[in-house]
Design a protein around this motif. Sequence first.
Motif, PDB file in Angstrom:
ATOM      1  N   HIS A  51       0.831  -1.209   0.000  1.00 35.04           N
ATOM      2  CA  HIS A  51       0.000   0.000   0.000  1.00 35.04           C
ATOM      3  C   HIS A  51       0.864   1.257   0.000  1.00 35.04           C
ATOM      4  O   HIS A  51       0.575   2.221  -0.733  1.00 35.04           O
ATOM      5  N   PHE A  52       1.931   1.233   0.789  1.00 35.88           N
ATOM      6  CA  PHE A  52       2.820   2.396   0.812  1.00 35.88           C
ATOM      7  C   PHE A  52       3.424   2.649  -0.564  1.00 35.88           C
ATOM      8  O   PHE A  52       3.534   3.805  -1.004  1.00 35.88           O
ATOM      9  N   THR A  53       3.842   1.585  -1.241  1.00 36.02           N
ATOM     10  CA  THR A  53       4.446   1.736  -2.563  1.00 36.02           C
ATOM     11  C   THR A  53       3.503   2.453  -3.525  1.00 36.02           C
ATOM     12  O   THR A  53       3.910   3.362  -4.263  1.00 36.02           O
ATOM     13  N   LYS A  54       2.245   2.072  -3.526  1.00 34.02           N
ATOM     14  CA  LYS A  54       1.281   2.695  -4.425  1.00 34.02           C
ATOM     15  C   LYS A  54       1.057   4.162  -4.058  1.00 34.02           C
ATOM     16  O   LYS A  54       0.952   5.022  -4.941  1.00 34.02           O
ATOM     17  N   CYS A  55       1.001   4.440  -2.772  1.00 28.38           N
ATOM     18  CA  CYS A  55       0.833   5.832  -2.331  1.00 28.38           C
ATOM     19  C   CYS A  55       2.035   6.684  -2.750  1.00 28.38           C
ATOM     20  O   CYS A  55       1.878   7.803  -3.253  1.00 28.38           O
ATOM     21  N   ALA A  56       3.234   6.148  -2.537  1.00 22.72           N
ATOM     22  CA  ALA A  56       4.446   6.881  -2.903  1.00 22.72           C
ATOM     23  C   ALA A  56       4.530   7.070  -4.416  1.00 22.72           C
ATOM     24  O   ALA A  56       4.976   8.120  -4.897  1.00 22.72           O
ATOM     25  N   ALA A  57       4.102   6.059  -5.178  1.00 26.29           N
ATOM     26  CA  ALA A  57       4.140   6.166  -6.638  1.00 26.29           C
ATOM     27  C   ALA A  57       3.285   7.320  -7.128  1.00 26.29           C
ATOM     28  O   ALA A  57       3.675   8.063  -8.043  1.00 26.29           O
ATOM     29  N   ILE A  58       2.123   7.480  -6.521  1.00 27.51           N
ATOM     30  CA  ILE A  58       1.225   8.578  -6.907  1.00 27.51           C
ATOM     31  C   ILE A  58       1.862   9.924  -6.569  1.00 27.51           C
ATOM     32  O   ILE A  58       1.871  10.857  -7.385  1.00 27.51           O
ATOM     33  N   GLU A  59       2.416  10.017  -5.387  1.00 34.05           N
ATOM     34  CA  GLU A  59       2.963  11.301  -4.940  1.00 34.05           C
ATOM     35  C   GLU A  59       4.234  11.696  -5.684  1.00 34.05           C
ATOM     36  O   GLU A  59       4.457  12.871  -5.983  1.00 34.05           O
ATOM     37  N   LEU A  60       5.087  10.711  -6.003  1.00 32.05           N
ATOM     38  CA  LEU A  60       6.390  11.031  -6.580  1.00 32.05           C
ATOM     39  C   LEU A  60       6.403  11.039  -8.106  1.00 32.05           C
ATOM     40  O   LEU A  60       7.405  11.414  -8.710  1.00 32.05           O
ATOM     41  N   ALA A  61       5.304  10.631  -8.738  1.00 34.10           N
ATOM     42  CA  ALA A  61       5.252  10.619 -10.201  1.00 34.10           C
ATOM     43  C   ALA A  61       5.490  12.010 -10.786  1.00 34.10           C
ATOM     44  O   ALA A  61       6.072  12.150 -11.871  1.00 34.10           O
ATOM     45  N   HIS A  62       5.075  13.031 -10.065  1.00 29.89           N
ATOM     46  CA  HIS A  62       5.264  14.422 -10.511  1.00 29.89           C
ATOM     47  C   HIS A  62       6.735  14.735 -10.748  1.00 29.89           C
ATOM     48  O   HIS A  62       7.076  15.585 -11.571  1.00 29.89           O
TER      49      HIS A  62
END
Length: 276
Positions: A164-175
């Motif tokens: 779950h953390f990985t998916k959250c971080a992926a969304i935030e850091l994609a920018h």
Amino acid sequence: MADELQGKVTIVTGGASGIGRGIVERFVAEGATVVIADVQDELGEALAAQSGSNAVFHHTDVGDQDQIGDLVSTTVQRFGALDVMVNNAGISSPLRRGLFDEDLTEFDRVMRVNLLSVMAGTRDAGRYMAEHGGGSIINLSSIGGIQAGGGVPVYRASKAAILHFTKCAAIELAHYEIRVNCIAPGNIPTPILASSATGADRERLERFEARIRAQMREDRPLKRDGTPEDVAEAALYLATDRSRYVTGIVLPVEGGTVAGKIIARKTAPEGNGTPA
């Protein structure tokens, strides 16, 4: 392909043995400069020496987020970059007779090593990558984090949280052009399974591990055992530009176990092998 990581600077936590070692060896073979982060000094130093000038060892207790910060800053200072962060280090919780026998005394330690290290490693590597054109962060979970099961509940909970953390971080850091992905290995012979047994002598420990491995083999569609090299190939894909449009995924590397168990088949009366 060859030299897919030429000129890339990579950190692999828990890189001295097991799956981490497989990733280190594969990345070095592809031209990466690899920092092996581990608490196993002797194994880490030996692997670095074996790998030549493309690898160095850095003693790191990943359960201490200050040491992770030092790992990232030291890597950047020494090599001038950080392109790939592999948060691989992990430990098991003790295997008890059942949930009622769990005293949860290992909760803080397991969560620090398995989960806090991934969160801090993603954060600290991400801070650098955000200011330097992006990068790839690869977090190692487990099929124990995907599939529910009895035993080692703290370990399973820590690995589920990584997903779950990985998916959250992926969304935030994609920018920032930072890709964050997760590999969920399973059925890979490494020392971590044996470490979950407590209070057993070597012979009992070997019997325990053989029994668990046999059950794993029975449950998975692909019958050959997985290897650290299999996981390393998945990590290589996620580290390179071949996955430049891939982020937030969970990639199981476990012989098809999460797809489902094999169901015994009956043949038709004609004997043509058609499932009944």
